[in-house]
Enzyme design. Structure first.
Site, short mmCIF file in Angstrom:
data_model
loop_
_atom_site.label_atom_id
_atom_site.label_comp_id
_atom_site.label_asym_id
_atom_site.label_seq_id
_atom_site.Cartn_x
_atom_site.Cartn_y
_atom_site.Cartn_z
N GLY A 19 25.27 8.17 -15.99
CA GLY A 19 25.35 8.93 -17.24
C GLY A 19 25.31 8.07 -18.48
O GLY A 19 24.89 6.91 -18.43
N LEU A 65 20.86 13.63 -12.32
CA LEU A 65 20.84 12.47 -13.21
C LEU A 65 21.34 11.18 -12.52
O LEU A 65 22.44 11.16 -11.95
CB LEU A 65 21.72 12.76 -14.44
N ASP A 66 20.54 10.12 -12.58
CA ASP A 66 20.93 8.79 -12.07
C ASP A 66 21.31 8.81 -10.59
O ASP A 66 22.09 7.96 -10.14
CB ASP A 66 22.10 8.20 -12.89
N ALA A 67 20.78 9.76 -9.85
CA ALA A 67 21.17 9.88 -8.44
C ALA A 67 19.99 9.73 -7.49
O ALA A 67 20.12 9.94 -6.30
CB ALA A 67 21.87 11.22 -8.19
#
Lengths: 283, 283, 283, 283
Positions: free
Chosen positions: A200, A226-228
């Site tokens: 994040g 997100l960011d995964a």
């Protein structure tokens, strides 16, 4: 004629000998082979570099025979890439220039075997770098109001320029689900933390607050969460209590550009495969 | 006579010159000075190694004068340690032997200037290593039923042996709040992940599932919140898709023992200070 | 007004308290102090960042008093630098662009607090980058015949532009003794090996032949003896039997640019001191 | 029945498909294959892990067929190892205990699939560790006078205990040419520098004098030329001007034990091949 073949299929006995036998039988010389078995999932992965003394029209019949003799019986998902074809990469940026400069100077030195049809940004700030390197620059501002119109412009550019994959070189705007769906495992992001720690916004601030002794950067394929997405490459550097958030950001810049460039190079060289939200990175 | 002074206080002008002046005036020679200002919190930290040509009784009057002339006016929290005093360390283990062997072989080589009055475990498995090194071994099994009795035994041992700090060398049992309160910032744990990623149980399994390309280990002071205490030291090593969870565990062992040993050495050398749940690590 | 003071002198008792006392007495607030004693050589080194609420004319009298009260009695070699003064750096390049791009993009982002009056090269190849960044470019070809004339041109440029230090960003030509003598510990080179291994020409080829598993880069001050000057910074990266010399060169580029940039930043921030052909690198 | 096959031969087309075809045809399942081509030397290297549902007597006929069908036509040098066979390792030490403790604690934890018939030393100091781990200890002092007698005792022990390879865990005595000739690429040494820098005696002292910012350790196979054999593994750690030679030695110990253990594990797992004084390290 150099080719790279990527395969994944349910793990079974005999795949390697049958595939290498097929290539040998069809006049190919295997230059490099790397494979991996995900034992938990029971999936086999392979990457083969071969050299065929053949021209491109003959490749079509080769592909048909591969499909029939190997891909069908082994339930393979596979692809064949000609070494002479350069993938087409769209570069997305916002206001930070370090990743952009790094990628462009590598591109300029011939380190990255790729075409860069355009640079796209939600801000006008870095247009001058596109000028420095003679690459078209598209400024598509983003706001809640123009969301749909902007997405449409993105899609048009990506289609018109026949883009193969997108690199987010510190692009500070969400990629829409429609674009993600159109480019699965083909959008490469650089996140400025050692994921999954500090996903994040403002990861350097969070790392500073937690008092970590090492910070990192992570390059991954973009998925809706997100960011995964699947991690392609990570690297880290030491920090101490004496470093301020500003120092974290400055040290982080060096990580970000190196990690992103490595990930882009792996993608261009077709050394990445994705399965179960993880990557196989071939050597 | 070598001494180490640790100070923290509100940041003000003149502290360094006044403290160094005090030491000089009292016949001390400053060997090394390291300081840090946490600008956000407005706190000043300092560590001073000095050499006094004086004997221990005189230290008492030195301490009184320091208290009056410096500590009071500057609102310092401070401590003075004589180089000749070895801190007393309790070693807690469970079933893994790698951190224990590493610490004991360093101790045995004279690398760690410390006393080890006993090794304590909730299992009997590693008693033989205590035997190998001629160190008393206390086996205190732990269950829901004997919780309070066990805590009491711990407290008795810690008090009877005048323990200064505790090292959890892969001790797989929760330390009770009472013991934590008795040893604030004096219990050193090794967690087998790059915190704050993968706090809690089975971090290698979680790291494997996420597909990270780097794994880590973190040594921190124990606080009531699990794996959330001030970080002393971290380190990392690369992994690939080809590594299994078993490989992660095996590579992790090497990280754990090195990171824990470094943290223990920093603590023994009085190079750590804690503030706002973060450490200052002096050089 | 921020100042940085660098001192080295014979090691004696009382230096720290006298210097910090002097600064305090003269209205300065010490922001950061770092010191080192080379016990073998008996030499004391110190770097002090202080904040004075004074204007520049008053600095002159401060310097005179420092000279009289401290420098003379302690036999100090010392210098005082105003934070507002940017050192002037000449950039020397040949044909490789990676270090040049890296330094210029950092300069452009405000990461390096420096002036770059010109870029100089023995080849014309990289003139376009000087153009991209609007920095004057001087092409001074070098041959055995024009050796003296070239040296003279160098000297004129260095004097005319009041250059403080020179950075050899993969400049592939020997610096003449006269220039080295004029800029002692003020010429920063990047050598593409982990010195002292593989000094001299073609270090990646030599590393490949030896079969090393790690390659490195070294930034050092230039002295008359080739690749033997005081080391400022080094870093390394892993290689395997699978990497060709071309791969070494490509991986090495990333090392070279990072290591050189770190060394240049340390020099600009006046965090380096040289003694006995070794550096003290302040934190 | 798990087997590992190691092959090297002149590079030719079709080797991979023929070898994998042979294994498949003979009821083997290929678990992992790794290969390398040294393009300069024109040599092909391969390591294959396979699983045969067969018992050991049948292996003999397999080996004969492999020899006839593959090894002869392709001019292969090759070997086949059964997974169930543990190699027999002699441990040589002198006075330092860190590498010895590290190897023995790994051995004790089951990390190293090896037999350790004895520990040998030119000093009696570490006999107690052999006792701790219940391993026979042979003290063979060394002097100019007893040189030949000592060599004979070594040879007898090595033969009597059917030793497969020797690990020099900081053994501070030259291995005689006769023993080296008897164990080609089967004697693993740990040298406490980043070779080829600082070969020979007192490398930490030499590194300190040169003012390097990184020190290393190197594990290599022993050849007649001192510290010049094929490198198996290297690693490094940062140092600063503030570290004394004693600090180098202390930090170096951690490198030495990790690097040596990694090299020993690679050798035991038959992941090393040697050619032209360089190693191929399989993944």
């Amino acid at each position: 004629m150099k080719t790279t073949i990527l395969i994944h299929c349910p793990d079974q006995s005999g795949i390697i000998s049958n595939v290498t036998g097929f290539i040998h039988k069809n006049g190919g010389n295997i230059i490099y082979i790397d494979q991996h078995v995900d034992k938990e999932a029971g999936v086999f992965f392979m990457r083969l570099e071969s050299d065929f003394e053949k021209n491109i029209p003959i490749v079509q019949s080769l592909k048909q025979r591969f499909e029939k003799e190997l891909a069908l019986p082994y339930q393979m998902e596979w692809s064949l890439h000609l070494g002479s074809t350069k993938p087409r990469m769209a570069l997305y940026v916002s206001k930070y220039n370090h990743c952009l400069y790094d990628l462009l100077s590598r591109f300029h030195s011939g380190e990255l075997s790729v075409e860069i049809p355009f640079i796209l940004s939600n801000h006008a700030d870095l247009a001058y770098i596109a000028d420095q390197f003679n690459i078209p620059f598209h400024h598509i501002p983003y706001s809640k109001e123009n969301k749909l119109a902007a997405e449409e412009k993105h899609m048009s550019l990506l289609e018109d320029y026949k883009i193969d994959f997108i690199v987010l070189a510190r692009y500070m705007q969400i990629i829409t689900p429609k674009i993600i769906a159109r480019f699965p495992n083909k959008i490469i992001n650089i996140h400025h933390s050692f994921l999954p720690a500090f996903a994040g916004a403002k990861p350097y601030h969070a790392a500073f607050r937690r008092g970590v002794k090492i910070i990192g950067a992570t390059s991954h394929y973009v998925t809706e969460e997100l960011d995964a997405g699947p991690i392609i490459e990570q690297d880290v550097t030491r920090v101490t209590h004496a470093h301020s958030i500003k120092d974290f950001i400055s040290k982080g810049r060096d990580l970000e550009k190196i990690v992103l460039s490595r990930a882009v190079k792996l993608h261009i060289d077709r050394k990445t495969m994705v399965y179960n939200n993880k990557t196989v990175i071939f050597s």
